[in-house]
Scaffold this active site. Structure first.
Site, short mmCIF file in Angstrom:
data_model
loop_
_atom_site.label_atom_id
_atom_site.label_comp_id
_atom_site.label_asym_id
_atom_site.label_seq_id
_atom_site.Cartn_x
_atom_site.Cartn_y
_atom_site.Cartn_z
N HIS A 115 14.30 2.22 1.91
CA HIS A 115 13.29 2.21 0.86
C HIS A 115 11.95 2.71 1.40
CE1 HIS A 115 14.78 0.44 -2.91
NE2 HIS A 115 15.68 -0.14 -2.16
N SER A 542 -23.31 -3.04 0.12
CA SER A 542 -22.40 -3.19 1.27
C SER A 542 -21.26 -4.15 0.93
CB SER A 542 -23.15 -3.63 2.52
OG SER A 542 -24.03 -4.69 2.27
#
Length: 633
Positions: A115, A542
């Protein structure tokens, strides 16, 4: 008579053990797309080599009835699909390692998942393998995941490949279909540089061409899979490469002994050889090679030893002891291929930890040069890497490290990137070459130091880092703090988010990658202001803890003061002084913090200002009081 029989059995046992010790050893992995039969193939090998006990066979038969996908037949995949989730879904999730042996060779095989979601696990299995068995479902042909795994196999230095076209029984053992698949794969793989590529048509379920040649395919004139695995020469001649030994431990059992322990990554070392410490360049000669069985005159790649040297030189964990006449590169920057293995995207400029050998250092991706399309092997532009993507990037570390090109030495050229908060491995890298400009840039010694610049101003330099949502009041409070400090004769400067984006950061947008680079540049600028002896007030959203932590670590202890302007988003949206929240909710602004981009609140800020509880002037006064109490002013 009994004594004679015992002696004979003892002799036979010793002879058997001696024969086992001299057998060659092969590590290989099975890979390919999901449901191509990797686990079934390994189960078939274990079954046919008679390495299963009766209780294992009984359990396998029972499990086949409960979880099997082969009707009344034994489902060999269940031998290696050990997790309950694997059995329920009929897929491999984790890497399963199995040992088996024949009269000619010993094997460790890694069964890796097909997968795409678990590509990181496939890379783990490939990292220490010498050969790859790439399986292809004969009904489906070469798929995207087949190409991805083939590229990763090549990237991780595996030079020998078996192309196992499985489930050939489901296409009536068709030779044309087999030839077409092989041609398709060869065309894709031609740039990958495999030393050998051996196509074999097989049926893992029924054993065709697995242990022996199958009568169902008289047109196939190649080897059976097991015969090929037993006879192929995959020696990497690591003993012929230059000597490298990453130091794992400084061995000091008493005052009279000081040795350096580690596993030899490549080459050989003899007592009397002149060696060097790669990073410092200091040289000495080997006086002893110590092992658990005593001193030996010589040691080679793969052996764990302790070296003692003739001279007292500084060596610690992470250093690389090498041949004095053939040293690795030492640099703070290098170019590397990077396989991203995390759900969270790779962001250039974000701080990570880099582990190479026994060395662990802070690092960041400074530039993503390009992504690599695993279907066409073409290069594509990009700023970030997502899960399972491969790119070519420049990497920077905070101190020089020793390395070789991954092509030359997998042990000293491979590294992993680690998330600094979760400690999870997020990327695997293969170094290509050092960036020469890193060796030509040096620090210029300056006569006037930071302490002198600060002393003449009568203050202690610092970066006051104001963080919070848009509209929280950061800039307002920072401006009031600077006015108060200016009134007291202090030397300050404000770096404001909007102002900086008019100049220094005008080329950056608001994607997560650009936000990281925005803060990195501002942190570097703030560091310069602090070095000038100033108190710099940084007012930026930030949003990510990683980047605020990066800014903190750029400065010395006590120079970074995080001020969390804690305002609920509902209040920020009511204020909305620039009308940004309204536009963001309308979809006119993308990647807006608090709406469709996250904000990670500080966990241990030096100051937290709850703006709902007081006016901006009171908060500014609290910041100034903190600076006075802490000795900054």
């Amino acid at each position: 008579m009994a004594v004679v029989e015992t002696d004979l059995k003892t002799a036979e046992l010793k002879a058997y053990l001696a024969a086992q010790e001299t057998k060659s050893f092969l590590r290989f992995l099975t890979c390919g797309s999901v449901d191509d039969g990797k686990s079934t193939l390994i189960g078939r090998l274990l079954y046919d080599t008679k390495l299963l006990f009766e209780d294992q066979l009984a359990a396998l038969e029972k499990d086949s009835k409960k979880h099997g996908t082969t009707g009344d037949d034994i489902d060999f995949a269940l031998l290696v699909d050990g997790l309950e989730a694997e059995r329920e879904q009929g897929i491999t999730i984790d890497v399963a390692y199995r040992f088996f042996a024949t009269d000619k060779r010993k094997f460790i095989v890694a069964d890796t998942p097909g997968h795409e979601q678990y590509t990181r696990n496939m890379a783990t299995g490939a990292s220490n393998s010498d050969l790859a068995v790439i399986l292809i479902d004969a009904r489906k042909g070469v798929l995207t995941q087949t190409r991805r795994h083939a590229y990763i196999v090549s990237l991780l230095g595996i030079r020998h490949v078996v192309l196992a076209v499985n489930k050939i029984d489901l296409v009536d053992y068709s030779e044309p279909m087999f030839r077409a698949i092989v041609e398709d794969f060869r065309e894709f793989a031609s740039p990958l540089g495999f030393a050998s590529l051996t196509p074999i048509p097989i049926s893992a379920r029924f054993g065709d061409n697995v242990m022996a040649k199958s009568a169902n395919m008289p047109w196939y004139d190649g080897p059976a899979l097991l015969h090929h695995l037993e006879t192929i020469d995959v020696s990497t001649v690591m003993t012929d490469k230059p000597f490298r030994m990453p130091v794992q431990w400084v061995n000091r059992p008493n005052l009279d002994f000081r040795g350096f322990s580690g596993t030899i990554a490549s080459g050989r070392v003899r007592a009397g050889d002149v060696v060097a410490v790669a990073r410092s360049g200091r040289t000495s000669s080997v006086t002893r090679i110590v092992t658990m069985d005593g001193d030996v005159p010589e040691a080679i790649a793969g052996e764990a030893v302790t070296l003692t040297l003739a001279d007292e030189i500084d060596i610690s964990r992470g250093d690389v002891i090498c041949a004095a006449t053939a040293r690795p590169e030492v640099s703070e920057q290098f170019a590397a291929h990077l396989l991203w293995m995390a759900d969270e995207e790779m962001l250039p400029g974000r701080p990570y930890m880099l582990k190479i050998g026994t060395t662990m250092v802070p690092a960041q991706v400074t530039e993503l040069k390009h992504k690599i399309d695993v279907n066409s092997l073409s290069h594509a532009a990009g700023k970030t890497l997502h899960l399972n993507e491969v790119g070519y990037a420049n990497i920077s570390v905070n101190q020089p490290i020793a390395f070789d090109s991954y092509h030359d030495n997998r042990d000293t050229g491979g590294f992993i990137l680690i998330d600094r908060f979760s400690n999870a491995t997020v990327g695997a890298g293969m170094i290509d070459f050092g960036l020469r400009r890193a060796t030509n840039v040096h620090w210029q010694a300056l006569d006037v130091a930071k302490a002198s610049r600060a002393a003449i101003k009568g203050q202690k330099p610092a970066a006051l880092w104001f963080t919070g949502l848009s509209g929280s009041g950061k800039s307002t409070i920072a401006n009031l703090v600077e006015r108060a400090l200016h009134a007291e004769g202090k030397h300050t400067y404000i770096l404001d988010g909007d102002n900086v984006r008019h100049g220094l950061n005008r080329d950056l947008g608001f994607t997560d990658a650009d936000r990281v680079e925005n803060i990195r540049r501002v942190a570097e600028a703030a560091k310069l202001f602090v070095d000038a002896g100033l108190i710099v007030l940084v007012s930026f959203i930030s949003p990510f803890r990683s980047e605020r932590r990066m800014a903190r670590e750029m400065l010395q202890a006590g120079e970074f003061v995080e001020v969390f302007v804690d305002t609920p988003i509902e209040v920020c949206m009511q204020r909305d002084p620039k009308g940004l929240y309204k536009k963001a909710k309308a979809g006119e602004i993308k990647h807006f913090t608090g709406i469709d981009s996250p904000y990670e609140a500080p966990e241990q800020a030096e100051l937290t200002l709850k703006t709902e509880e007081a006016e901006p002037a009171a908060h500014a006064a609290a910041v100034v009081a903190y600076l006075k109490d802490a000795g900054y002013i």
